[in-house]
Design a protein around this motif. Structure first.
Motif, PDB file in Angstrom:
ATOM      1  N   LEU A  50      -8.215   4.339  -2.162  1.00  0.00           N
ATOM      2  CA  LEU A  50      -8.988   3.515  -1.229  1.00  0.00           C
ATOM      3  C   LEU A  50      -9.141   2.084  -1.736  1.00  0.00           C
ATOM      4  CD1 LEU A  50     -11.724   6.046  -0.108  1.00  0.00           C
ATOM      5  CD2 LEU A  50      -9.774   5.206   1.200  1.00  0.00           C
ATOM      6  N   LEU A  51      -9.277   1.926  -3.046  1.00  0.00           N
ATOM      7  CA  LEU A  51      -9.310   0.567  -3.605  1.00  0.00           C
ATOM      8  C   LEU A  51      -7.990  -0.151  -3.376  1.00  0.00           C
ATOM      9  CD1 LEU A  51     -11.211   0.993  -6.993  1.00  0.00           C
ATOM     10  CD2 LEU A  51     -11.930  -0.305  -5.000  1.00  0.00           C
ATOM     11  N   ALA A  52      -6.901   0.565  -3.471  1.00  0.00           N
ATOM     12  CA  ALA A  52      -5.592  -0.046  -3.260  1.00  0.00           C
ATOM     13  C   ALA A  52      -5.457  -0.556  -1.833  1.00  0.00           C
ATOM     14  CB  ALA A  52      -4.488   0.955  -3.579  1.00  0.00           C
ATOM     15  N   ILE A  53      -5.915   0.218  -0.857  1.00  0.00           N
ATOM     16  CA  ILE A  53      -5.800  -0.254   0.523  1.00  0.00           C
ATOM     17  C   ILE A  53      -6.765  -1.413   0.783  1.00  0.00           C
ATOM     18  CG2 ILE A  53      -7.419   1.355   1.606  1.00  0.00           C
ATOM     19  CD1 ILE A  53      -5.419   1.533   3.937  1.00  0.00           C
ATOM     20  N   ALA A  54      -7.928  -1.397   0.159  1.00  0.00           N
ATOM     21  CA  ALA A  54      -8.873  -2.504   0.325  1.00  0.00           C
ATOM     22  C   ALA A  54      -8.311  -3.791  -0.281  1.00  0.00           C
ATOM     23  CB  ALA A  54     -10.213  -2.146  -0.322  1.00  0.00           C
ATOM     24  N   PHE A  55      -7.730  -3.697  -1.459  1.00  0.00           N
ATOM     25  CA  PHE A  55      -7.144  -4.887  -2.082  1.00  0.00           C
ATOM     26  C   PHE A  55      -5.943  -5.388  -1.282  1.00  0.00           C
ATOM     27  CE2 PHE A  55      -8.958  -3.593  -6.392  1.00  0.00           C
ATOM     28  CZ  PHE A  55     -10.035  -4.447  -6.237  1.00  0.00           C
ATOM     29  N   PRO A  58      -1.402   7.948  -6.397  1.00  0.00           N
ATOM     30  CA  PRO A  58      -2.423   8.952  -6.074  1.00  0.00           C
ATOM     31  C   PRO A  58      -1.844  10.233  -5.487  1.00  0.00           C
ATOM     32  CG  PRO A  58      -3.152   6.808  -5.357  1.00  0.00           C
ATOM     33  CD  PRO A  58      -1.735   6.647  -5.814  1.00  0.00           C
ATOM     34  N   GLY A  59      -0.745  10.135  -4.771  1.00  0.00           N
ATOM     35  CA  GLY A  59      -0.117  11.344  -4.237  1.00  0.00           C
ATOM     36  C   GLY A  59       0.363  12.256  -5.346  1.00  0.00           C
ATOM     37  N   ILE A  60       0.983  11.672  -6.353  1.00  0.00           N
ATOM     38  CA  ILE A  60       1.434  12.459  -7.502  1.00  0.00           C
ATOM     39  C   ILE A  60       0.238  12.983  -8.287  1.00  0.00           C
ATOM     40  CG2 ILE A  60       2.647  12.306  -9.718  1.00  0.00           C
ATOM     41  CD1 ILE A  60       4.538  10.296  -8.364  1.00  0.00           C
ATOM     42  N   GLY A  61      -0.792  12.147  -8.443  1.00  0.00           N
ATOM     43  CA  GLY A  61      -1.980  12.556  -9.195  1.00  0.00           C
ATOM     44  C   GLY A  61      -2.702  13.726  -8.559  1.00  0.00           C
ATOM     45  N   PHE A 109     -12.552  19.020  -7.998  1.00  0.00           N
ATOM     46  CA  PHE A 109     -13.087  18.063  -7.031  1.00  0.00           C
ATOM     47  C   PHE A 109     -13.404  16.720  -7.671  1.00  0.00           C
ATOM     48  CE2 PHE A 109     -14.248  21.997  -4.606  1.00  0.00           C
ATOM     49  CZ  PHE A 109     -13.339  21.766  -3.584  1.00  0.00           C
ATOM     50  N   LEU A 110     -13.837  16.724  -8.910  1.00  0.00           N
ATOM     51  CA  LEU A 110     -14.107  15.469  -9.605  1.00  0.00           C
ATOM     52  C   LEU A 110     -12.830  14.652  -9.778  1.00  0.00           C
ATOM     53  CD1 LEU A 110     -16.268  13.788 -11.058  1.00  0.00           C
ATOM     54  CD2 LEU A 110     -15.650  14.989 -13.144  1.00  0.00           C
ATOM     55  N   GLY A 111     -11.765  15.301 -10.191  1.00  0.00           N
ATOM     56  CA  GLY A 111     -10.488  14.612 -10.340  1.00  0.00           C
ATOM     57  C   GLY A 111      -9.948  14.132  -9.006  1.00  0.00           C
ATOM     58  N   PHE A 112     -10.074  14.954  -7.975  1.00  0.00           N
ATOM     59  CA  PHE A 112      -9.605  14.581  -6.642  1.00  0.00           C
ATOM     60  C   PHE A 112     -10.335  13.354  -6.123  1.00  0.00           C
ATOM     61  CE2 PHE A 112     -10.043  15.033  -2.007  1.00  0.00           C
ATOM     62  CZ  PHE A 112      -8.712  14.895  -1.648  1.00  0.00           C
ATOM     63  N   VAL A 113     -11.656  13.328  -6.281  1.00  0.00           N
ATOM     64  CA  VAL A 113     -12.451  12.202  -5.795  1.00  0.00           C
ATOM     65  C   VAL A 113     -12.099  10.913  -6.533  1.00  0.00           C
ATOM     66  CG1 VAL A 113     -14.809  11.289  -5.736  1.00  0.00           C
ATOM     67  CG2 VAL A 113     -14.342  13.581  -4.907  1.00  0.00           C
ATOM     68  N   LEU A 114     -11.934  10.991  -7.833  1.00  0.00           N
ATOM     69  CA  LEU A 114     -11.592   9.791  -8.597  1.00  0.00           C
ATOM     70  C   LEU A 114     -10.214   9.247  -8.220  1.00  0.00           C
ATOM     71  CD1 LEU A 114     -12.975  10.734 -12.115  1.00  0.00           C
ATOM     72  CD2 LEU A 114     -13.879   9.040 -10.522  1.00  0.00           C
ATOM     73  N   ILE A 115      -9.261  10.123  -8.013  1.00  0.00           N
ATOM     74  CA  ILE A 115      -7.917   9.681  -7.638  1.00  0.00           C
ATOM     75  C   ILE A 115      -7.928   9.068  -6.242  1.00  0.00           C
ATOM     76  CG2 ILE A 115      -5.597  10.500  -7.095  1.00  0.00           C
ATOM     77  CD1 ILE A 115      -5.976  12.545  -9.362  1.00  0.00           C
ATOM     78  N   TYR A 164       0.829  -1.199   0.000  1.00  0.00           N
ATOM     79  CA  TYR A 164       0.000   0.000   0.000  1.00  0.00           C
ATOM     80  C   TYR A 164       0.863   1.248   0.000  1.00  0.00           C
ATOM     81  CZ  TYR A 164      -3.154   3.700   1.156  1.00  0.00           C
ATOM     82  OH  TYR A 164      -3.835   4.877   1.124  1.00  0.00           O
ATOM     83  N   GLY A 165       1.976   1.203   0.686  1.00  0.00           N
ATOM     84  CA  GLY A 165       2.883   2.352   0.667  1.00  0.00           C
ATOM     85  C   GLY A 165       3.362   2.660  -0.738  1.00  0.00           C
TER      86      GLY A 165
END
Length: 83
Positions: free
Chosen positions: A66-71, A25-28, A55-61, A18-19
């Protein structure tokens, strides 16, 4: 003198995964906010329109983060169940 151990990996490798996955996402998010600031500086009257895209771009990124941490949790638990 025996065998010397230089490095040992213990603990959850899901946290390491996850790290590494959080770098993208941090770069995005940085790129999205930089583009918004640049667009607002060039044309201040379009700030309201571009704020929606910000805000749309921020939410998608962040959804991808969050998917990465869930997986990471899913693969950690399924891997430990088979052992």
């Amino acid at each position: 003198m025996g065998t010397s151990l230089l490095a040992e990996v213990s603990g959850s490798l899901g946290a390491v995964g996850y790290g590494l996955a959080a770098i993208g996402p941090g770069i995005g998010v940085g790129l999205v906010f930089a583009a918004y600031i640049q667009a607002t500086a060039r044309q201040p009257e379009s700030a309201g329109l571009t704020r929606t895209y910000l805000f749309l771009g921020f939410v998608l990124i962040e959804a991808l983060a969050l998917l990465a941490i869930a997986f990471g949790f899913v693969f950690t638990t399924t891997q430990g169940a088979g052992s």
